[in-house]
Scaffold this active site. Structure first.
Site, PDB file in Angstrom:
ATOM      1  N   GLU A 111      10.351 -19.187  25.007  1.00 26.01           N
ATOM      2  CA  GLU A 111       9.587 -17.974  25.387  1.00 26.01           C
ATOM      3  C   GLU A 111       8.236 -18.382  25.987  1.00 26.01           C
ATOM      4  O   GLU A 111       7.841 -17.891  27.060  1.00 26.01           O
ATOM      5  CB  GLU A 111       9.401 -17.110  24.129  1.00 26.01           C
ATOM      6  CG  GLU A 111       8.472 -15.923  24.259  1.00 26.01           C
ATOM      7  CD  GLU A 111       8.293 -15.195  22.916  1.00 26.01           C
ATOM      8  OE1 GLU A 111       9.314 -14.876  22.261  1.00 26.01           O
ATOM      9  OE2 GLU A 111       7.139 -14.950  22.508  1.00 26.01           O
ATOM     10  N   ASN A 134       8.770 -14.559  10.885  1.00 25.42           N
ATOM     11  CA  ASN A 134       8.762 -15.773  11.718  1.00 25.42           C
ATOM     12  C   ASN A 134       8.382 -16.982  10.878  1.00 25.42           C
ATOM     13  O   ASN A 134       7.379 -17.652  11.130  1.00 25.42           O
ATOM     14  CB  ASN A 134       7.744 -15.611  12.855  1.00 25.42           C
ATOM     15  CG  ASN A 134       8.409 -15.239  14.165  1.00 25.42           C
ATOM     16  OD1 ASN A 134       9.599 -15.500  14.373  1.00 25.42           O
ATOM     17  ND2 ASN A 134       7.643 -14.635  15.051  1.00 25.42           N
ATOM     18  N   THR A 147       0.862  -1.188   0.000  1.00 27.61           N
ATOM     19  CA  THR A 147       0.000   0.000   0.000  1.00 27.61           C
ATOM     20  C   THR A 147       0.900   1.239   0.000  1.00 27.61           C
ATOM     21  O   THR A 147       1.642   1.484   0.962  1.00 27.61           O
ATOM     22  CB  THR A 147      -0.899   0.005   1.260  1.00 27.61           C
ATOM     23  OG1 THR A 147      -1.502  -1.277   1.373  1.00 27.61           O
ATOM     24  CG2 THR A 147      -1.961   1.070   1.197  1.00 27.61           C
ATOM     25  N   HIS A 177      13.674 -20.688  20.293  1.00 25.92           N
ATOM     26  CA  HIS A 177      13.599 -19.484  21.138  1.00 25.92           C
ATOM     27  C   HIS A 177      12.148 -19.230  21.550  1.00 25.92           C
ATOM     28  O   HIS A 177      11.842 -18.971  22.711  1.00 25.92           O
ATOM     29  CB  HIS A 177      14.168 -18.283  20.368  1.00 25.92           C
ATOM     30  CG  HIS A 177      13.819 -16.948  20.973  1.00 25.92           C
ATOM     31  ND1 HIS A 177      12.559 -16.385  20.844  1.00 25.92           N
ATOM     32  CD2 HIS A 177      14.537 -16.073  21.717  1.00 25.92           C
ATOM     33  CE1 HIS A 177      12.528 -15.227  21.483  1.00 25.92           C
ATOM     34  NE2 HIS A 177      13.713 -15.017  22.019  1.00 25.92           N
ATOM     35  N   ASN A 178      11.243 -19.313  20.580  1.00 28.40           N
ATOM     36  CA  ASN A 178       9.842 -19.020  20.886  1.00 28.40           C
ATOM     37  C   ASN A 178       9.226 -20.088  21.783  1.00 28.40           C
ATOM     38  O   ASN A 178       8.413 -19.773  22.650  1.00 28.40           O
ATOM     39  CB  ASN A 178       9.030 -18.866  19.600  1.00 28.40           C
ATOM     40  CG  ASN A 178       9.192 -17.478  19.013  1.00 28.40           C
ATOM     41  OD1 ASN A 178      10.274 -16.895  19.086  1.00 28.40           O
ATOM     42  ND2 ASN A 178       8.135 -16.945  18.449  1.00 28.40           N
ATOM     43  N   LYS A 227      15.150 -19.770  15.962  1.00 28.37           N
ATOM     44  CA  LYS A 227      14.130 -18.797  16.394  1.00 28.37           C
ATOM     45  C   LYS A 227      12.881 -19.521  16.920  1.00 28.37           C
ATOM     46  O   LYS A 227      12.264 -19.086  17.903  1.00 28.37           O
ATOM     47  CB  LYS A 227      13.761 -17.853  15.241  1.00 28.37           C
ATOM     48  CG  LYS A 227      12.611 -16.881  15.559  1.00 28.37           C
ATOM     49  CD  LYS A 227      12.993 -15.938  16.667  1.00 28.37           C
ATOM     50  CE  LYS A 227      12.026 -14.863  17.081  1.00 28.37           C
ATOM     51  NZ  LYS A 227      10.638 -14.885  16.892  1.00 28.37           N
ATOM     52  N   SER A 271      14.305 -11.465  16.864  1.00 26.86           N
ATOM     53  CA  SER A 271      13.499 -11.425  18.088  1.00 26.86           C
ATOM     54  C   SER A 271      13.672 -10.111  18.837  1.00 26.86           C
ATOM     55  O   SER A 271      14.728  -9.487  18.784  1.00 26.86           O
ATOM     56  CB  SER A 271      13.898 -12.570  19.022  1.00 26.86           C
ATOM     57  OG  SER A 271      13.201 -12.448  20.249  1.00 26.86           O
ATOM     58  N   GLY A 272      12.609  -9.749  19.546  1.00 24.86           N
ATOM     59  CA  GLY A 272      12.692  -8.569  20.396  1.00 24.86           C
ATOM     60  C   GLY A 272      11.488  -7.662  20.268  1.00 24.86           C
ATOM     61  O   GLY A 272      11.467  -6.576  20.842  1.00 24.86           O
ATOM     62  N   VAL A 304       7.267  -9.552   5.641  1.00 23.95           N
ATOM     63  CA  VAL A 304       5.843  -9.758   5.362  1.00 23.95           C
ATOM     64  C   VAL A 304       5.373 -10.939   6.215  1.00 23.95           C
ATOM     65  O   VAL A 304       6.204 -11.707   6.700  1.00 23.95           O
ATOM     66  CB  VAL A 304       5.596 -10.005   3.852  1.00 23.95           C
ATOM     67  CG1 VAL A 304       6.045  -8.794   3.040  1.00 23.95           C
ATOM     68  CG2 VAL A 304       6.306 -11.262   3.356  1.00 23.95           C
TER      69      VAL A 304
HETATM   70  C1  6PG Z   1      10.017 -12.340  19.464  1.00 30.14           C
HETATM   71  C2  6PG Z   1       8.664 -12.983  19.621  1.00 30.14           C
HETATM   72  C3  6PG Z   1       7.793 -12.746  18.460  1.00 30.14           C
HETATM   73  C4  6PG Z   1       6.440 -13.460  18.542  1.00 30.14           C
HETATM   74  C5  6PG Z   1       5.555 -12.926  19.592  1.00 30.14           C
HETATM   75  C6  6PG Z   1       4.164 -13.495  19.588  1.00 30.14           C
HETATM   76  O1  6PG Z   1      10.979 -13.086  19.620  1.00 30.14           O
HETATM   77  O2  6PG Z   1      10.099 -11.137  19.229  1.00 30.14           O
HETATM   78  O3  6PG Z   1       8.847 -14.371  19.747  1.00 30.14           O
HETATM   79  O4  6PG Z   1       8.473 -13.184  17.323  1.00 30.14           O
HETATM   80  O5  6PG Z   1       5.802 -13.302  17.338  1.00 30.14           O
HETATM   81  O6  6PG Z   1       6.129 -13.139  20.836  1.00 30.14           O
HETATM   82  O7  6PG Z   1       4.139 -14.871  19.636  1.00 30.14           O
HETATM   83  P1  6PG Z   1       2.785 -15.625  19.969  1.00 30.14           P
HETATM   84  O8  6PG Z   1       1.672 -14.856  19.318  1.00 30.14           O
HETATM   85  O9  6PG Z   1       2.904 -16.998  19.409  1.00 30.14           O
HETATM   86  O10 6PG Z   1       2.671 -15.592  21.461  1.00 30.14           O
END
Ligand code: 6PG
Length: 466
Positions: free
Chosen positions: A190, A104, A35, A186-187, A183, A128-129, A76
Site C-alpha cells: 500500500e 493492525n 466508555t 499488504h500495507n 496484512k 483491510s479497507g 482496539v
Molecule cells: C487498510 C489500511 C489501514 C491502515 C491505514 C493507515 O488496509 O485498511 O492499511 O489498515 O491503518 O492505511 O496506515 P498508515 O497510517 O500507516 O498510512
C-alpha cells in the site's frame, strides 16, 4: 431476537463499522466499549439493525450476552491495549471461546499471544479497507488454526468484499500470526503503490507543468486501463477536489509531510530479517520518513536550489507505463518476500489465495491482482516478473520506466520507489553481476574466500600469501 453468537469489543470507527456489517449480514451481535456512552450512542444510531445489536455495559455482561462457545472480535488499538483486553477476558472465558484480534497487530505480537497459553482460543486477522471496507465489505486475512478458521469462515466470508467472480475476499492465510503478517505486507505494498503514484504526480506537476485538474483527469483515464485500482481512482478524486478556503485545488494546499502508523516499517524490518529484497517498499517507507523532515528539506532547497525547469520529451503515457512497470516489480518483490517468509516461518502461505483475497475490499485492490492470482496459480514459486504475462507487460513498459527515472535523475525530480524498482529489475535481468568485486574485497580484508567461475578450488587471492 436470537442470542448473539458473536461479540465485539471496541466501537471506534473501524469497530463500529465492522459491528454494523456483521449485524447487516444477519448475525446478531453483542457489543461493548470501555466508555459506556459510546456503546449507547452506537446502539442508538444503528437504525433498523439495532434489534440485532445487544449493547452491554461491562465486559462480564458482554460475555454473558453471547451464546457459548463464544466468539469475540477485538477492535482496539494495536499494542498494549490488546494485551490488557486479553488479560481482562482471561477470567471470563472458557477454553472453547474464541477471541479474534482484528486490529493492525504486529504479527510477532500475534505469534507471542498465540504461544502464551491463553485460557481461550485465539486468532489474529488482518482487516483491510478502511471504514468503508469494514462497513460494507473488507478483505480479511485470517491467521489461526484451521479449525478456528472453519468456525469463523461463515461470518468472515459473509461480511467480506466479493471479487468480480463472486468469491469472498476472506481466507485463511495460515497459523498464529500469518494473517497479520500478510496484512503487514499488504500495507507495505500500500505504501509503495501510494508512493509511486505520488512520484508520477510529482513529475506531472513539476516536470510537465500540469495543474491538479489535468493530473486528476489523467488518473481518471488510467483508472479505465490496466492500472484500474482503488488507489489510482482516489488519487484522481483527491487531485480533482476543490478547496473552499483557498478557492483552488485542495491538493495544492495539503502539507507534503506523510503520516504513518508503522505497518510499512514492520514489513521492511521483516524483509531485512528474511534477506528478502523489497526495495520499492523500502523506498516508499524512506520517502515517508524524508517527507516528515520539512525544516531540513527547506534548508536543503535554500542551499542547493529547486529542481531545474521542465522535462522535455516525456508524456503522461510514459508515466502510465512507468507506473505499470513499477507496480509489477513491487508486487513481484512483495510476493517473493511472502514466499521467503512462508519457508522461514514454516507457514504454507498460498500465494494465489493471497492475490485473490486482495482483489476486492482492501486498499490495494486492483484489476491487476486478477492476473497476478492467475500467474501465481500457474507457478506459485516463480518470481512474478518471470511469469509470461507479466514478462510481456514489463518488456512493453520498462523502456518508459527508464525514461521517467532518467528524466527524474536529470531534472532533480525524486522518484525513489520507481528508480529502486528499475535498479532491482536490472539486477534481476543480469546473469553476470558485480558481486565478484565484493567477494574480492571481502577476501582481501578478511580472507572470507570466494568461489570461482572455473570451479577450481582456489578460494583466495594472491594477498592471502603475504
Ligand atoms: C487498510 C489500511 C489501514 C491502515 C491505514 C493507515 O488496509 O485498511 O492499511 O489498515 O491503518 O492505511 O496506515 P498508515 O497510517 O500507516 O498510512
Amino acid at each position: 431476537m436470537k442470542t448473539p453468537e458473536i461479540g465485539l469489543i471496541g466501537l471506534g470507527t473501524m469497530g463500529a463499522a465492522l459491528a454494523m456489517n456483521i449485524a447487516e449480514s444477519g448475525f446478531p451481535i453483542a457489543v461493548w466499549n470501555r466508555t459506556t456512552q459510546v456503546t449507547r450512542d452506537f446502539h442508538a444510531s444503528a437504525g433498523d439493525l439495532a434489534e440485532r445489536v445487544t449493547p452491554t455495559e461491562s465486559l462480564a455482561d458482554l460475555v454473558a450476552a453471547i451464546k457459548p462457545p463464544r466468539a469475540i472480535i477485538l477492535m482496539v488499538p494495536a499494542g498494549p491495549a490488546v494485551d490488557d483486553q486479553l488479560a481482562a477476558l482471561s477470567g471470563l472465558l472458557g477454553p472453547d471461546d474464541l477471541v479474534i484480534d482484528a486490529g493492525n497487530a504486529n504479527f510477532h505480537d500475534t505469534n507471542r499471544r498465540n504461544a502464551a497459553g491463553l485460557p481461550f482460543r485465539f486468532m489474529g486477522i488482518g482487516v483491510s479497507g478502511g471504514e468503508e471496507g469494514a462497513r460494507h465489505g473488507p478483505a480479511v486475512m485470517a491467521g489461526g488454526t484451521a479449525k478456528d478458521w472453519a468456525r469463523m469462515a461463515p461470518i468472515l466470508q459473509a461480511i467480506a468484499a466479493r471479487a468480480e467472480d463472486g468469491t469472498p475476499c476472506a481466507d485463511h492465510m495460515g497459523p498464529a500470526g500469518a494473517g497479520h503478517f500478510v496484512k503487514a505486507v499488504h500495507n507495505g505494498i500500500e505504501y509503495a503503490d501510494m508512493q509511486m503514484i505520488a512520484e508520477v504526480y510529482g513529475v506531472m506537476r513539476d516536470g510537465l507543468g500540469m495543474g491538479a485538474k489535468a493530473i486528476g483527469a489523467t488518473f481518471q483515464l488510467w483508472d479505465k486501463g490496466i492500472l484500474r485500482s482503488y488507489l489510482v481512482e482516489i488519487s484522481g478524486k483527491v487531485a480533482l477536489a476543490d478547496d473552499a478556503a483557498s478557492g483552488g485545488p485542495l491538493l495544492d494546499v495539503i502539507l507534503d509531510a506523510a503520516g504513518q502508523k508503522g505497518t510499512g516499517r514492520w514489513t521492511v524490518i521483516e524483509a531485512q530479517n528474511l534477506a528478502a529484497p523489497i526495495p520499492v517498499i523500502e523506498a516508499a517507507v524512506m520517502a515517508r520518513n524524508v517527507s516528515a523532515r520539512l525544516a531540513e528539506r527547506a534548508a536543503g532547497e535554500a542551499l542547493f536550489g529547486t529542481a531545474p525547469a521542465r522535462v522535455e520529451g516525456l508524456s503522461p503515457d510514459d508515466l502510465e507505463q512507468a507506473l505499470i512497470a513499477g507496480k509489477i516489480l513491487c508486487y513481484a518483490q512483495g510476493f517473493a518476500m511472502m514466499t521467503a517468509a512462508g519457508a522461514d516461518f514454516g507457514w504454507a502461505l498460498d500465494m494465489p489465495a493471497i492475490a485473490r483475497v486482495w482483489r476486492a475490499g482492501c486498499i490495494i485492490r486492483s484489476a491487476m491482482l486478477n492476473d497476478m492470482a492467475q500467474a501465481l496459480a500457474e507457478d506459485a514459486g516463480r518470481n512474478l516478473m518471470l511469469a509470461p504475462f507479466f514478462a510481456g507487460l514489463l518488456r512493453q513498459s520498462v523502456p518508459a520506466l527508464r525514461r521517467v527515472v532518467a528524466a527524474g535523475a536529470l531534472h532533480g525530480l525524486a522518484c525513489p520507489a520507481l528508480s529502486s524498482g528499475l535498479a532491482w529489475f536490472d539486477m534481476m535481468r543480469t546473469a553476470r553481476g558485480t558481486a565478484n568485486m565484493i567477494q574480492g574485497q571481502r577476501d582481501f580484508f578478511g580472507l572470507h574466500g570466494f568461489k570461482r567461475l572455473d570451479g577450481l578450488d582456489l578460494p583466495h587471492g594472491p594477498w592471502a600469501k603475504v
